[in-house]
Design a protein around this motif. Structure first.
Motif, mmCIF file in Angstrom:
data_model
loop_
_atom_site.group_PDB
_atom_site.id
_atom_site.type_symbol
_atom_site.label_atom_id
_atom_site.label_comp_id
_atom_site.label_asym_id
_atom_site.label_seq_id
_atom_site.Cartn_x
_atom_site.Cartn_y
_atom_site.Cartn_z
ATOM 1 N N VAL A 23 0.942 -1.338 -0.126
ATOM 2 C CA VAL A 23 0.072 -0.040 -0.159
ATOM 3 C C VAL A 23 0.718 1.569 -0.276
ATOM 4 C CG1 VAL A 23 -1.478 0.864 1.390
ATOM 5 C CG2 VAL A 23 -1.555 -1.128 1.240
ATOM 6 N N GLN A 24 2.061 1.127 0.805
ATOM 7 C CA GLN A 24 2.766 2.068 0.957
ATOM 8 C C GLN A 24 3.715 2.565 -0.011
ATOM 9 O OE1 GLN A 24 4.232 2.421 4.708
ATOM 10 N NE2 GLN A 24 3.038 2.875 6.182
ATOM 11 N N SER A 25 4.030 2.062 -1.386
ATOM 12 C CA SER A 25 4.285 1.803 -2.412
ATOM 13 C C SER A 25 3.441 2.856 -3.318
ATOM 14 C CB SER A 25 5.087 0.344 -2.646
ATOM 15 O OG SER A 25 3.563 -0.106 -3.836
ATOM 16 N N LEU A 26 2.601 2.635 -3.343
ATOM 17 C CA LEU A 26 1.461 3.699 -4.098
ATOM 18 C C LEU A 26 1.585 4.581 -3.260
ATOM 19 C CD1 LEU A 26 -1.528 1.334 -4.685
ATOM 20 C CD2 LEU A 26 -0.086 1.952 -6.571
ATOM 21 N N ASP A 27 0.956 4.973 -1.877
ATOM 22 C CA ASP A 27 0.899 6.536 -1.141
ATOM 23 C C ASP A 27 2.202 6.270 -0.342
ATOM 24 O OD1 ASP A 27 0.364 7.820 0.280
ATOM 25 O OD2 ASP A 27 -1.922 8.061 -0.048
ATOM 26 N N PRO A 28 3.019 7.247 0.091
ATOM 27 C CA PRO A 28 3.789 6.536 0.827
ATOM 28 C C PRO A 28 2.549 7.486 2.705
ATOM 29 C CG PRO A 28 5.210 7.508 -0.806
ATOM 30 C CD PRO A 28 3.770 7.204 -1.350
ATOM 31 N N GLN A 29 2.347 8.162 2.010
ATOM 32 C CA GLN A 29 1.660 8.706 3.406
ATOM 33 C C GLN A 29 0.604 7.699 4.062
ATOM 34 O OE1 GLN A 29 3.603 10.834 4.623
ATOM 35 N NE2 GLN A 29 4.704 10.787 2.687
ATOM 36 N N ALA A 30 0.216 7.003 3.418
ATOM 37 C CA ALA A 30 -0.757 5.708 3.595
ATOM 38 C C ALA A 30 -0.989 5.018 5.007
ATOM 39 C CB ALA A 30 -0.961 4.724 2.856
ATOM 40 N N GLN A 31 -2.114 5.124 5.148
ATOM 41 C CA GLN A 31 -1.561 5.024 7.016
ATOM 42 C C GLN A 31 -2.727 3.385 6.515
ATOM 43 O OE1 GLN A 31 -2.840 7.571 10.068
ATOM 44 N NE2 GLN A 31 -2.547 9.235 9.263
ATOM 45 N N VAL A 32 -1.565 2.643 7.226
ATOM 46 C CA VAL A 32 -2.385 1.254 7.333
ATOM 47 C C VAL A 32 -2.805 0.600 8.157
ATOM 48 C CG1 VAL A 32 -2.217 -1.304 6.185
ATOM 49 C CG2 VAL A 32 -1.404 0.719 5.187
ATOM 50 N N ALA A 38 -9.444 -10.903 12.218
ATOM 51 C CA ALA A 38 -10.705 -10.742 11.358
ATOM 52 C C ALA A 38 -10.471 -10.430 9.975
ATOM 53 C CB ALA A 38 -10.970 -9.331 11.375
ATOM 54 N N GLY A 39 -9.151 -9.957 9.172
ATOM 55 C CA GLY A 39 -9.080 -10.392 7.384
ATOM 56 C C GLY A 39 -9.540 -9.017 7.263
ATOM 57 N N LYS A 40 -8.914 -8.149 8.066
ATOM 58 C CA LYS A 40 -9.371 -6.618 7.950
ATOM 59 C C LYS A 40 -8.236 -5.651 7.645
ATOM 60 C CE LYS A 40 -13.328 -7.204 8.235
ATOM 61 N NZ LYS A 40 -14.702 -6.860 7.327
ATOM 62 N N VAL A 41 -8.376 -5.312 6.440
ATOM 63 C CA VAL A 41 -6.903 -4.298 6.069
ATOM 64 C C VAL A 41 -7.795 -2.790 6.332
ATOM 65 C CG1 VAL A 41 -5.405 -3.407 4.874
ATOM 66 C CG2 VAL A 41 -5.939 -5.129 5.332
ATOM 67 N N ASP A 42 -8.129 -1.783 6.422
ATOM 68 C CA ASP A 42 -7.749 -0.477 6.827
ATOM 69 C C ASP A 42 -7.009 0.011 6.390
ATOM 70 O OD1 ASP A 42 -10.559 -0.857 8.263
ATOM 71 O OD2 ASP A 42 -10.001 -0.710 10.263
ATOM 72 N N VAL A 43 -7.435 1.006 5.290
ATOM 73 C CA VAL A 43 -6.133 2.022 4.856
ATOM 74 C C VAL A 43 -6.593 3.759 4.386
ATOM 75 C CG1 VAL A 43 -4.839 2.437 2.856
ATOM 76 C CG2 VAL A 43 -5.662 0.421 2.979
ATOM 77 N N GLN A 44 -6.254 4.767 5.155
ATOM 78 C CA GLN A 44 -6.605 6.025 4.733
ATOM 79 C C GLN A 44 -5.021 6.244 3.912
ATOM 80 O OE1 GLN A 44 -8.310 7.386 7.165
ATOM 81 N NE2 GLN A 44 -8.119 9.571 5.612
ATOM 82 N N SER A 45 -5.933 6.677 2.556
ATOM 83 C CA SER A 45 -5.297 7.082 1.411
ATOM 84 C C SER A 45 -6.256 8.035 0.389
ATOM 85 C CB SER A 45 -4.407 5.954 0.774
ATOM 86 O OG SER A 45 -4.040 6.220 -0.653
ATOM 87 N N THR A 46 -5.626 9.008 -0.456
ATOM 88 C CA THR A 46 -6.061 9.823 -1.853
ATOM 89 C C THR A 46 -5.822 8.752 -2.660
ATOM 90 O OG1 THR A 46 -4.165 10.753 -2.004
ATOM 91 C CG2 THR A 46 -5.309 11.718 -0.167
ATOM 92 N N GLN A 47 -5.085 7.647 -3.051
ATOM 93 C CA GLN A 47 -5.446 6.484 -3.623
ATOM 94 C C GLN A 47 -6.560 6.196 -4.078
ATOM 95 O OE1 GLN A 47 -2.413 6.479 -5.742
ATOM 96 N NE2 GLN A 47 -1.970 7.944 -4.720
ATOM 97 N N PRO A 48 -6.833 5.598 -4.974
ATOM 98 C CA PRO A 48 -8.082 4.808 -5.815
ATOM 99 C C PRO A 48 -8.221 3.349 -5.162
ATOM 100 C CG PRO A 48 -6.811 5.271 -7.818
ATOM 101 C CD PRO A 48 -5.796 5.901 -6.510
ATOM 102 N N ARG A 49 -9.483 3.237 -4.763
ATOM 103 C CA ARG A 49 -9.608 1.803 -4.244
ATOM 104 C C ARG A 49 -9.141 0.919 -5.189
ATOM 105 N NH1 ARG A 49 -12.637 -0.729 -0.515
ATOM 106 N NH2 ARG A 49 -12.991 -2.572 -0.113
ATOM 107 N N ASP A 50 -9.284 1.214 -6.236
ATOM 108 C CA ASP A 50 -8.691 -0.450 -7.039
ATOM 109 C C ASP A 50 -7.643 -0.313 -7.068
ATOM 110 O OD1 ASP A 50 -11.429 -0.721 -7.594
ATOM 111 O OD2 ASP A 50 -11.059 -0.331 -9.834
ATOM 112 N N ALA A 51 -6.868 0.150 -7.196
ATOM 113 C CA ALA A 51 -5.403 0.353 -7.248
ATOM 114 C C ALA A 51 -4.812 0.135 -6.164
ATOM 115 C CB ALA A 51 -4.412 2.120 -7.868
ATOM 116 N N ILE A 52 -4.985 0.383 -4.678
ATOM 117 C CA ILE A 52 -4.729 -0.203 -3.864
ATOM 118 C C ILE A 52 -5.047 -1.375 -4.046
ATOM 119 C CG2 ILE A 52 -4.941 -0.643 -1.220
ATOM 120 C CD1 ILE A 52 -5.535 2.838 -1.417
ATOM 121 N N ALA A 53 -6.385 -2.613 -3.799
ATOM 122 C CA ALA A 53 -6.630 -3.600 -3.911
ATOM 123 C C ALA A 53 -6.060 -4.586 -5.551
ATOM 124 C CB ALA A 53 -7.767 -3.568 -4.943
#
Length: 65
Positions: A23-32, A38-53
């Motif tokens: 995730v941080q390779s796309l957005d170094p400022q992302a909070q993960v 639970a198999g959950k990943v919460d991402v705080q980022s400005t990147q599009p959902r599809d790109a993160i997935a």
């Protein structure tokens, strides 16, 4: 923007680190935040959902939903 992903295949701390780095390779400022049991990943980022997935999937984990 906060986004939540259901990610299958994370079994250890190394998995969490790999997902975070993907995730941080796309957005170094992302909070993960990862809830492995639970198999959950919460991402705080400005990147599009599809790109993160896609970045998570390229690490070998299945993004569901």
């Amino acid at each position: 923007m906060n986004q939540t992903f259901n990610v299958q295949g994370m079994t250890c701390g190394h998995c969490e680190k790999a997902v975070t780095q993907a995730v941080q390779s796309l957005d170094p400022q992302a909070q993960v935040r990862i809830d492995r049991p639970a198999g959950k990943v919460d991402v705080q980022s400005t990147q599009p959902r599809d790109a993160i997935a896609k970045a998570i999937a390229e690490e070998g984990y299945e993004v569901v939903g």
